[in-house]
Design a protein around this motif. Structure first.
Motif, PDB file in Angstrom:
ATOM      1  N   ALA A 185       0.833  -1.204   0.000  1.00  0.00           N
ATOM      2  CA  ALA A 185       0.000   0.000   0.000  1.00  0.00           C
ATOM      3  C   ALA A 185       0.867   1.253   0.000  1.00  0.00           C
ATOM      4  O   ALA A 185       0.573   2.230  -0.688  1.00  0.00           O
ATOM      5  CB  ALA A 185      -0.931  -0.010   1.204  1.00  0.00           C
ATOM      6  N   GLY A 186       1.947   1.223   0.790  1.00  0.00           N
ATOM      7  CA  GLY A 186       2.865   2.359   0.820  1.00  0.00           C
ATOM      8  C   GLY A 186       3.518   2.608  -0.528  1.00  0.00           C
ATOM      9  O   GLY A 186       3.667   3.748  -0.962  1.00  0.00           O
ATOM     10  N   LEU A 187       3.913   1.534  -1.199  1.00  0.00           N
ATOM     11  CA  LEU A 187       4.530   1.660  -2.523  1.00  0.00           C
ATOM     12  C   LEU A 187       3.536   2.201  -3.549  1.00  0.00           C
ATOM     13  O   LEU A 187       3.933   2.831  -4.533  1.00  0.00           O
ATOM     14  CB  LEU A 187       5.066   0.306  -2.979  1.00  0.00           C
ATOM     15  N   SER A 188       2.247   1.955  -3.327  1.00  0.00           N
ATOM     16  CA  SER A 188       1.214   2.444  -4.244  1.00  0.00           C
ATOM     17  C   SER A 188       0.849   3.900  -3.987  1.00  0.00           C
ATOM     18  O   SER A 188       0.179   4.521  -4.810  1.00  0.00           O
ATOM     19  CB  SER A 188      -0.054   1.587  -4.126  1.00  0.00           C
ATOM     20  N   SER A 189       1.267   4.442  -2.838  1.00  0.00           N
ATOM     21  CA  SER A 189       0.911   5.823  -2.500  1.00  0.00           C
ATOM     22  C   SER A 189       1.612   6.796  -3.434  1.00  0.00           C
ATOM     23  O   SER A 189       2.705   6.538  -3.931  1.00  0.00           O
ATOM     24  CB  SER A 189       1.249   6.128  -1.041  1.00  0.00           C
ATOM     25  N   LYS A 190       0.973   7.921  -3.652  1.00  0.00           N
ATOM     26  CA  LYS A 190       1.422   8.864  -4.669  1.00  0.00           C
ATOM     27  C   LYS A 190       2.363   9.936  -4.105  1.00  0.00           C
ATOM     28  O   LYS A 190       2.227  10.373  -2.967  1.00  0.00           O
ATOM     29  CB  LYS A 190       0.221   9.556  -5.324  1.00  0.00           C
ATOM     30  N   VAL A 191       3.288  10.340  -4.955  1.00  0.00           N
ATOM     31  CA  VAL A 191       4.183  11.459  -4.673  1.00  0.00           C
ATOM     32  C   VAL A 191       3.826  12.571  -5.648  1.00  0.00           C
ATOM     33  O   VAL A 191       3.620  12.314  -6.835  1.00  0.00           O
ATOM     34  CB  VAL A 191       5.662  11.052  -4.870  1.00  0.00           C
ATOM     35  N   ASP A 192       3.732  13.803  -5.156  1.00  0.00           N
ATOM     36  CA  ASP A 192       3.392  14.886  -6.070  1.00  0.00           C
ATOM     37  C   ASP A 192       4.607  15.323  -6.878  1.00  0.00           C
ATOM     38  O   ASP A 192       5.724  14.822  -6.675  1.00  0.00           O
ATOM     39  CB  ASP A 192       2.778  16.083  -5.329  1.00  0.00           C
ATOM     40  N   SER A 193       4.408  16.229  -7.803  1.00  0.00           N
ATOM     41  CA  SER A 193       5.502  16.678  -8.667  1.00  0.00           C
ATOM     42  C   SER A 193       6.601  17.317  -7.837  1.00  0.00           C
ATOM     43  O   SER A 193       6.347  18.019  -6.864  1.00  0.00           O
ATOM     44  CB  SER A 193       4.985  17.685  -9.703  1.00  0.00           C
ATOM     45  N   ALA A 194       7.842  17.047  -8.224  1.00  0.00           N
ATOM     46  CA  ALA A 194       9.044  17.561  -7.548  1.00  0.00           C
ATOM     47  C   ALA A 194       9.216  16.993  -6.144  1.00  0.00           C
ATOM     48  O   ALA A 194      10.057  17.454  -5.379  1.00  0.00           O
ATOM     49  CB  ALA A 194       9.037  19.085  -7.495  1.00  0.00           C
ATOM     50  N   GLY A 195       8.425  15.959  -5.791  1.00  0.00           N
ATOM     51  CA  GLY A 195       8.616  15.295  -4.504  1.00  0.00           C
ATOM     52  C   GLY A 195       8.314  16.154  -3.297  1.00  0.00           C
ATOM     53  O   GLY A 195       8.887  15.956  -2.226  1.00  0.00           O
ATOM     54  N   LYS A 196       7.394  17.126  -3.437  1.00  0.00           N
ATOM     55  CA  LYS A 196       7.119  18.049  -2.338  1.00  0.00           C
ATOM     56  C   LYS A 196       6.427  17.365  -1.163  1.00  0.00           C
ATOM     57  O   LYS A 196       6.439  17.891  -0.050  1.00  0.00           O
ATOM     58  CB  LYS A 196       6.267  19.212  -2.841  1.00  0.00           C
ATOM     59  N   SER A 197       5.820  16.211  -1.402  1.00  0.00           N
ATOM     60  CA  SER A 197       5.076  15.540  -0.336  1.00  0.00           C
ATOM     61  C   SER A 197       5.940  14.555   0.453  1.00  0.00           C
ATOM     62  O   SER A 197       5.431  13.858   1.322  1.00  0.00           O
ATOM     63  CB  SER A 197       3.868  14.802  -0.920  1.00  0.00           C
ATOM     64  N   ILE A 198       7.226  14.484   0.154  1.00  0.00           N
ATOM     65  CA  ILE A 198       8.124  13.599   0.912  1.00  0.00           C
ATOM     66  C   ILE A 198       9.326  14.394   1.401  1.00  0.00           C
ATOM     67  O   ILE A 198       9.651  15.464   0.863  1.00  0.00           O
ATOM     68  CB  ILE A 198       8.588  12.386   0.074  1.00  0.00           C
ATOM     69  N   SER A 199       9.989  13.869   2.412  1.00  0.00           N
ATOM     70  CA  SER A 199      11.147  14.546   2.983  1.00  0.00           C
ATOM     71  C   SER A 199      12.388  14.339   2.120  1.00  0.00           C
ATOM     72  O   SER A 199      12.407  13.479   1.230  1.00  0.00           O
ATOM     73  CB  SER A 199      11.420  14.016   4.391  1.00  0.00           C
ATOM     74  N   GLY A 200      13.432  15.114   2.408  1.00  0.00           N
ATOM     75  CA  GLY A 200      14.690  14.944   1.691  1.00  0.00           C
ATOM     76  C   GLY A 200      15.288  13.573   1.896  1.00  0.00           C
ATOM     77  O   GLY A 200      15.843  12.965   0.976  1.00  0.00           O
ATOM     78  N   GLY A 201      15.157  13.043   3.124  1.00  0.00           N
ATOM     79  CA  GLY A 201      15.670  11.708   3.405  1.00  0.00           C
ATOM     80  C   GLY A 201      14.935  10.640   2.627  1.00  0.00           C
ATOM     81  O   GLY A 201      15.538   9.710   2.095  1.00  0.00           O
ATOM     82  N   GLN A 202      13.607  10.766   2.536  1.00  0.00           N
ATOM     83  CA  GLN A 202      12.820   9.807   1.764  1.00  0.00           C
ATOM     84  C   GLN A 202      13.160   9.886   0.284  1.00  0.00           C
ATOM     85  O   GLN A 202      13.235   8.857  -0.396  1.00  0.00           O
ATOM     86  CB  GLN A 202      11.332  10.071   1.983  1.00  0.00           C
ATOM     87  N   ALA A 203      13.391  11.101  -0.213  1.00  0.00           N
ATOM     88  CA  ALA A 203      13.773  11.265  -1.622  1.00  0.00           C
ATOM     89  C   ALA A 203      15.105  10.579  -1.900  1.00  0.00           C
ATOM     90  O   ALA A 203      15.275   9.916  -2.931  1.00  0.00           O
ATOM     91  CB  ALA A 203      13.853  12.752  -1.978  1.00  0.00           C
TER      92      ALA A 203
END
Length: 299
Positions: A185-203
């Motif tokens: 389910a986590g792998l299916s979750s969406k990331v917005d453009s430019a990765g703004k919805s995730i942290s730098g570490g997650q990126a």
């Protein structure tokens, strides 16, 4: 001509100049198959330029970079870059799911179990679990039906985890039968453009997973630890050292404690390699490397 596999990379008298200034000056070193090398030194000393030259993003002003006994400027570019993975300090994240960001259109024979294992390797498992726990239940209904979690199971475990801190909640999930479907389910979750919805570490972790999924022979890592917590950093360094010990690695970092197990450390200053050795030997030499370690310790 098809390139050989698992051969050494060699910088031979490489200079890179912009206008009238040498960014790199007469660089010489070899990277052998399975060898892990760290590049350290002050900002602006030329470390990232070495990686860009290795990726053929730049060409030397003079000297040669050899893959085996072939000059990088004269070989089949696509064949070569398919063997090399590069993760920058600020990786590009695409709009789409976590899984889509890892695969990026690659046609690779890889199972979901291998991808789940890779999530452990790059320390993304806690992030994916927390992402699922934090998501509104109604947003996960479709993902639940695809990944084997019933909505009732999800709501029950989310309710239980809401009563405790994130660290304990993640531990519960990691040791439950729901781990695999939760990660799906986590792998299916969406990331917005430019990765703004995730942290730098997650990126950084996501970009590292993208690099490793291609099974490269040479891995180039440019300051990926700068945005990682200590636990994630230790996990990734240990995995690279123990599991990816057949791949060649060039690793740039300012976190010097992370490179104590590297096969070789090249210390750079003003575009030149000024020290070359292993951690303990360099530390005892009372040179630039020892100064860098002392400065980090004080900080």
């Amino acid at each position: 001509k098809t390139l050989e596999s698992n051969v050494k990379l060699k910088f031979k008298n490489v200079t890179y100049r912009i206008a009238d200034r040498n960014i790199l000056n007469n660089i010489n070193f070899e990277l052998f198959p399975g060898q892990h090398i760290a590049l350290v030194g002050p900002s602006g000393s030329g470390k990232s330029t070495i990686l860009k030259l290795t990726m053929c993003h730049l060409n030397p002003t003079s000297g040669e970079i050899l893959y085996g006994n072939q000059d990088l400027q004269k070989i089949n570019f696509q064949d070569y870059v398919s063997k090399v993975a590069y993760v920058s300090q600020h990786p590009f994240i695409f709009q789409g799911s976590f899984l889509e960001n890892i695969l990026v259109g690659r046609e690779i024979d890889v199972s979901m179990q291998e991808i789940i294992t890779l999530m452990h390797d790059v320390a993304l498992v806690p992030d994916l679990i927390k992402r699922v726990l934090d998501a509104p239940a109604e947003n996960l209904l479709a993902q639940c039906s695809e990944t084997g979690i019933t909505l009732r199971q999800y709501l029950a475990i989310k309710h239980k985890c809401a009563q405790i801190n994130d660290e304990m909640a993640i531990k519960i999930i990691k040791n439950s039968p729901l781990l695999h479907p939760v990660l799906m389910a986590g792998l299916s979750s969406k990331v917005d453009s430019a990765g703004k919805s995730i942290s730098g570490g997650q990126a950084s972790k996501l970009a590292l997973a993208r690099a490793l999924i291609g099974r490269p022979e040479i891995i180039l890592l440019d300051e990926i630890t700068s945005s990682l917590d200590e636990i994630s950093q230790e996990t990734i360094i240990n995995v690279l050292t123990q599991k990816y010990n057949k791949q060649s690695v060039i690793f740039i970092t300012h976190r010097l404690a992370a490179i104590s197990g590297m096969d070789r450390i090249l210390v750079m200053k003003s575009g030149e390699i000024v020290q070359d050795g292993v951690f303990d030997t360099l530390l005892q030499s009372h040179g630039i490397f020892a100064d860098l370690v002392a400065h980090e310790t004080v900080k």
